[in-house]
Design an enzyme around this catalytic site. Structure first.
Site, short mmCIF file in Angstrom:
data_model
loop_
_atom_site.label_atom_id
_atom_site.label_comp_id
_atom_site.label_asym_id
_atom_site.label_seq_id
_atom_site.Cartn_x
_atom_site.Cartn_y
_atom_site.Cartn_z
N ARG A 3 -4.99 -3.60 11.21
CA ARG A 3 -3.89 -4.22 11.96
C ARG A 3 -4.40 -4.92 13.21
O ARG A 3 -3.84 -5.94 13.64
CB ARG A 3 -2.84 -3.18 12.34
CG ARG A 3 -2.24 -2.40 11.17
CD ARG A 3 -1.42 -3.26 10.24
NE ARG A 3 -0.82 -2.47 9.18
CZ ARG A 3 -0.40 -2.94 8.02
NH1 ARG A 3 -0.53 -4.23 7.74
NH2 ARG A 3 0.14 -2.16 7.11
N LYS A 62 0.84 -1.20 0.00
CA LYS A 62 0.00 0.00 0.00
C LYS A 62 0.87 1.25 0.00
O LYS A 62 0.62 2.20 -0.75
CB LYS A 62 -0.91 0.02 1.23
CG LYS A 62 -1.78 1.27 1.33
CD LYS A 62 -2.25 1.55 2.74
CE LYS A 62 -1.12 2.09 3.61
NZ LYS A 62 -1.58 2.51 4.93
N LYS A 84 -8.91 -2.77 3.84
CA LYS A 84 -8.16 -1.50 3.73
C LYS A 84 -6.86 -1.70 2.97
O LYS A 84 -6.47 -0.86 2.16
CB LYS A 84 -7.90 -0.95 5.13
CG LYS A 84 -7.06 0.30 5.20
CD LYS A 84 -6.86 0.71 6.66
CE LYS A 84 -5.83 1.82 6.81
NZ LYS A 84 -6.27 3.11 6.27
N ARG A 103 -4.09 2.27 19.20
CA ARG A 103 -3.73 0.86 19.12
C ARG A 103 -3.19 0.31 20.44
O ARG A 103 -3.37 -0.88 20.75
CB ARG A 103 -2.72 0.64 17.99
CG ARG A 103 -3.37 0.68 16.61
CD ARG A 103 -2.38 0.50 15.48
NE ARG A 103 -3.10 0.38 14.21
CZ ARG A 103 -2.52 0.51 13.02
NH1 ARG A 103 -1.22 0.77 12.94
NH2 ARG A 103 -3.23 0.39 11.91
N GLU A 127 3.74 0.14 12.86
CA GLU A 127 2.61 -0.56 12.24
C GLU A 127 2.65 -2.06 12.51
O GLU A 127 1.63 -2.75 12.40
CB GLU A 127 2.62 -0.32 10.73
CG GLU A 127 3.79 -0.96 10.01
CD GLU A 127 4.11 -0.31 8.67
OE1 GLU A 127 4.05 -1.02 7.65
OE2 GLU A 127 4.39 0.89 8.65
#
Length: 431
Positions: free
Chosen positions: A388, A30, A413, A347, A316
């Site tokens: 994620r 991405k 996504k 997150r 990430e």
């Protein structure tokens, strides 16, 4: 943390009943796809993206650039971008794509006319103010009603003065990349100087610099926290898009949690992708990691080993690595990732909440998570519309009976048909 929306039918994540032996091919990156799209739209001739990722984020980027005057043909496996005169007058849907929200406004500033930006509800709390303030300092007229967030409108004048700008990019490396990508088309180019805590995810800035140089743009990044892009043409160029190495995390984790073997085809020997750090992380956790003819091979251990990792540059990867830490046989600590509180969701808080709900002994810390081994059990793992988080959930489900992943479709996504692909690898019925 984004409030989760209950899903009536959470997805039963398939269990790896025995050690796996798999060879997988992954969709394109991405991050590389969206950088290549922006530069192709600004180039002096057509360009082709071979192996481009077809996902919600990349299609939103293609639609945004198309609305600004570039013709982006996504009908085939290879995407063709034909630049055109840039014009405003439309609306850009950012969805949940930080790259669209941050990379496209500088392009819209080069267009003639006004362009409005908005996205999914959660995007209205994700940070973009540093980019908007920097653009104002470079001579761009825009209106955000003082929010420093979506929605906002860029009033393009057909040119941008450019020059030197100071900013604090400690919230996201994308603040830097956003200004660099379009800067060669600014009258004076740009000099970006970061002032603040260390920039997270610096490999993504290196990726941006490499992409610019691929298009013949002169970039000076020889000094720390300073990037200079000189004005000039963006040369037309084709791109070969590498597999998305961050999306490899759950697949390599299958080897780690099952004591099996997974090969990812086409893993590049040299790359700017942050996901390449998975090789080191998995090795530290007890896996055997090496090269075979088809790509990268990971063989899992009898029991995962806990780790103490600073993931500042590769934040990430935190959800996937956190899932592995929750399954490890010794304590772990993940730190240096305070900035991921401003990603698709908070997150750190989300992982602490959902891992605890499945029995993990995990402590939320200001910049990360600490783990003590504990037996896990099944239950619902909520994803907060964060792809994620869904990756973390399916990793746990591969090792623990009865894990139900809420809104697994959010993986679209960056990886369309992820759930069906995952289930197929484990011999489970498709979603």
């Amino acid at each position: 943390m984004t409030t989760p929306v209950p899903v009536q039918d959470p997805w039963p994540a398939p269990r790896a009943a025995r050690p796996v032996d798999l060879t997988v091919s992954l969709p394109g990156s991405k991050s590389l796809t969206n950088r290549a799209l922006v530069l192709a739209a600004l180039a002096d001739g057509p360009g082709t993206l071979r192996g481009a990722l077809r996902s919600r984020d990349t299609l939103l980027m293609a639609a945004a650039l198309d609305a600004l005057g570039a013709e982006v043909d996504t009908s085939g496996d290879d995407w063709v971008v034909t630049p055109g005169p840039l014009h405003g007058g439309g609306a850009v849907d950012c969805g949940l794509a930080g790259t669209v929200m941050r990379f496209v406004p500088p392009v819209a500033a080069l267009a003639t006319g006004s362009t409005t930006f908005d996205g999914d509800p959660h995007m209205r709390v994700r940070p973009v103010g540093e980019v908007l303030t920097a653009l104002r300092g470079l001579g761009v007229d825009l209106d955000d009603e003082g929010r420093g967030a979506l929605p906002f409108t860029v009033h393009g004048a057909g040119r941008v003065r450019g020059g030197k700008v100071l900013l604090d990019a400690s919230g996201s490396s994308q603040f830097v990349s956003a200004l660099l990508l379009a800067a060669a088309r600014f009258d004076e180019g740009v000099v970006v100087v970061h002032e603040g805590k260390p920039v997270p995810s610096l490999p993504h800035v290196d990726m941006t610099v490499a992409a610019l140089r691929h298009h013949g743009v002169e970039v000076d990044d020889s000094d720390a926290d300073r990037w200079e892009v000189r004005p000039g043409p963006v040369r037309a160029a084709d791109h070969e898009i590498e597999p998305d190495l961050s999306n490899a995390a759950p697949f390599l984790a299958l080897a780690a949690v099952s004591g099996g073997r997974v090969v990812v085809r086409g893993w590049p020997r040299a790359t700017t992708q942050a996901g390449d750090v998975l090789r080191e992380v998995l090795s530290l956790m007890g896996c055997e990691v090496g090269w075979v003819e088809e790509g990268l091979e990971v063989v899992g251990p009898e029991r995962l080993v806990g780790v103490d990792l600073d993931l500042h540059d590769v934040g990430e990867l935190t959800p996937a690595v956190a899932a592995l830490c929750a399954l490890a046989g010794s304590p772990s600590r993940l730190h240096g990732v305070a900035h991921i509180r401003a990603h698709e969701t908070d997150r750190i808080a989300a992982l602490a909440t959902e891992l605890s709900a499945l029995g993990a002994n995990v402590t939320e810390q200001p910049d990360g998570l600490a783990f003590v081994p504990a037996p896990l059990h099944g239950g619902v793992f909520r994803t907060y519309a964060d792809h994620r988080m869904a990756h973390a959930g399916v990793i746990l489900g591969a090792a623990v009976d009865g894990v139900l992943v809420e809104d697994v479709a959010t993986t679209g996504k960056t990886f369309p048909d992820f759930a069906a692909t995952w289930a197929g690898l484990l011999g489970a019925a498709p979603w």
